[in-house]
Each structure stands twice: as C-alpha cells, then as structure tokens.
Enzyme design. Structure first.
Site, PDB file in Angstrom:
ATOM      1  N   ASP A 203     -38.480 -18.843   2.933  1.00  0.00           N
ATOM      2  CA  ASP A 203     -39.415 -20.042   2.094  1.00  0.00           C
ATOM      3  C   ASP A 203     -38.043 -20.715   2.468  1.00  0.00           C
ATOM      4  OD1 ASP A 203     -41.311 -21.928   1.358  1.00  0.00           O
ATOM      5  OD2 ASP A 203     -40.011 -21.284  -0.655  1.00  0.00           O
TER       6      ASP A 203
ATOM      7  N   ASP B 176     -38.157 -24.753   1.361  1.00  0.00           N
ATOM      8  CA  ASP B 176     -37.432 -25.520   0.177  1.00  0.00           C
ATOM      9  C   ASP B 176     -37.220 -24.940  -1.084  1.00  0.00           C
ATOM     10  OD1 ASP B 176     -38.241 -27.913   2.114  1.00  0.00           O
ATOM     11  OD2 ASP B 176     -40.386 -28.074   1.722  1.00  0.00           O
TER      12      ASP B 176
HETATM   13  C1  BG6 Z   1     -43.776 -26.188   0.491  1.00  0.00           C
HETATM   14  C2  BG6 Z   1     -43.449 -27.386  -0.847  1.00  0.00           C
HETATM   15  O1  BG6 Z   1     -42.746 -26.552   1.193  1.00  0.00           O
HETATM   16  O2  BG6 Z   1     -44.034 -27.807   1.313  1.00  0.00           O
HETATM   17  C3  BG6 Z   1     -44.641 -27.698  -1.276  1.00  0.00           C
HETATM   18  O3  BG6 Z   1     -42.465 -25.879  -1.420  1.00  0.00           O
HETATM   19  C4  BG6 Z   1     -44.612 -29.380  -0.843  1.00  0.00           C
HETATM   20  O4  BG6 Z   1     -44.407 -28.385  -2.366  1.00  0.00           O
HETATM   21  C5  BG6 Z   1     -45.420 -28.028   0.939  1.00  0.00           C
HETATM   22  O5  BG6 Z   1     -45.557 -29.766  -0.872  1.00  0.00           O
HETATM   23  C6  BG6 Z   1     -45.547 -29.533   1.809  1.00  0.00           C
HETATM   24  O6  BG6 Z   1     -44.636 -30.423   2.510  1.00  0.00           O
HETATM   25  P1  BG6 Z   1     -44.517 -31.842   3.479  1.00  0.00           P
HETATM   26  O7  BG6 Z   1     -43.358 -31.898   3.337  1.00  0.00           O
HETATM   27  O8  BG6 Z   1     -45.359 -30.987   4.494  1.00  0.00           O
HETATM   28  O9  BG6 Z   1     -45.545 -32.622   2.436  1.00  0.00           O
HETATM   29 MG    MG Z   2     -39.663 -23.376  -1.269  1.00  0.00          MG
END
Ligand code: BG6
Ligand code: MG
Length: 228
Positions: free
Chosen positions: A8, A10
C-alpha cells in the site's frame, strides 16, 4: 513461495496518511462535524468518496450530491497543496532498504493504492520507477476492502495471487488482500487487526518474515495466522 510483495502507499511507503487526516480535519471543522484519529482509521484504504460518506455520517445534516462534490474537491485541493513539500525525506523508515533487498532477491514489487494521487506522490518521493506494477485509484472500480486493486497488481506481472504478499496499514486493505488469497502483513493501525497473517511495527521486519516463509515453504493454505 513469495514472488511478489504488494505495498500500500499512504501510511506504508510514505507518511501521507497524516496529510489525508489533516485535510479531512479541515473539512470536518468547516462543517462542524466531529472528527478524530479514531474515525480517521476508518478512512484508511477507502476511496475519497467513501471517506467523505463516513465523515458525513457523523453529521445530522443531509448533503446533496453537489455539496458532496464540492467538499471532495476542497479536500483534494488541501491535500494536494500539502503534497508539494513532499520529498524522499518523507519515505518511511526501512522502505528503501527493503525495496533494495527485494530487488536483490528477484522478488517483484508493486503498489496497490486507492489514491488517485498515487503517481504524483511516487514521483515526488523519487520512487515512480522503482515498482514493477502500480495500480492506483484511477484504475479500479471498487476500492478496498474489494480485492480488485491487489488482483490487478499481480495480474499485471502474471504472478498467481497465492505467490503474493501484501503490506497494509488499513484494515480494509487486509480484508482485500485476504479476499485476493494473498498473505497479509499489517503495519500501523492494521497491526492491531486480528485478521493479519503477520503484524509488524516497522518495515525492516519484512525480510525475516519472508525468510521464515520460504524455509517453511508455506503457502496461504498451510500457514495459520500468527504461526511465525
Ligand atoms: C488511500 C488512503 O490510500 O487513498 C485513503 O488510505 C484515501 O485514506 C484514498 O481516502 C483516496 O485518496 P485520494 O488521494 O484519491 O483522495
Ligand atoms: Mg494506507
């Protein structure tokens, strides 16, 4: 035998989970909706739209589709603006060493992220060219806990799902990995989740786990949770 490690992004590769939290906090404060780190853990791994729905479920107010669109755009603007200062310094401890070690062992590496900003982030931290496959929020129909993002990452490299291992900080990601028939390693919040095959505090614990798996010739079918 593990042939692919799927990360993953984030909260596993880079500390952008905190930036997501800060951006949603601004939105929640604007809307006077209660929001804290516990609620934030429910947003890990889920799409922007689903994250907003979770936050709005704590409000008595009903939001129109249009109002929701505005809030999502605002949140993303706050978030993307906070990404501009992101550099390789923000890569989490152990990541660089583990990626190098996996390459040396000829184990492929992928990113499976629900974020539509994944490639932007990887570019900023200098890791865009490091992964053998990248699947992000622009490429999937269902976000975690659906297994799609992990299945796509493995299919792109023609690696059977049972030969892949996932590292996740999101409980939704652990659920998705298990549905994809992959081994699931929890870090951060997901390390408190009982469904993980293994729990780690830092990424440098990954290589010893891989060694134990290969010694035991474990497959998902022979490996019991918490066995190692
Ligand atoms: C994920 C995060 O990686 O991406 C979530 O853990 C987040 O918290 C999701 O909502 C979507 O991210 P983005 O950047 O498309 O708004
Ligand atoms: Mg994550």
């Amino acid at each position: 035998m593990i042939k692919l490690v799927i990360f993953d992004l984030d909260g596993v590769i880079v500390s952008t989970d905190e930036l997501h939290y800060q951006a949603w906090k601004r939105i929640a404060e604007q809307e006077t909706i209660p929001f804290d780190r516990n609620i934030n853990n429910r947003l890990r791994g889920v799409s922007r739209k689903e994250s907003l729905e979770i936050i709005l479920s704590y409000s008595p107010k009903q939001y129109t589709k249009n109002q929701k669109e505005v809030l999502m755009e605002q949140k993303n603007a706050y978030y993307v603006s906070s990404l501009k200062d992101l550099t390789s310094q923000d890569i989490l401890p152990g990541v660089t060493e583990v990626l190098k070690e996996l390459k040396q062992r000829k184990i492929k590496v992928s990113i499976a992220s629900s974020s539509k900003n994944a490639r932007l982030i990887l570019k900023q931290i200098g890791l865009l060219d490091v992964f053998d496959s990248i699947v992000d929020g622009n490429m999937i129909t269902h976000s975690k806990p659906h297994p799609e993002v992990f299945q796509q990452a493995a299919q792109a490299l023609k690696v059977p799902c049972e030969n892949a291992l996932v590292v996740e900080d999101a409980r939704s990601g652990i659920d998705g990995a298990l549905k994809a028939n992959m081994l699931a390693i929890g870090i951060g919040d997901a390390a408190r989740y009982d469904k993980c095959h293994f729990k780690i505090l830092a990424l440098n614990e990954l290589i010893p786990i891989l060694e134990k798996i290969s010694v035991k010739q474990c497959s998902r079918h022979s490996l019991k949770k918490g066995e190692l």
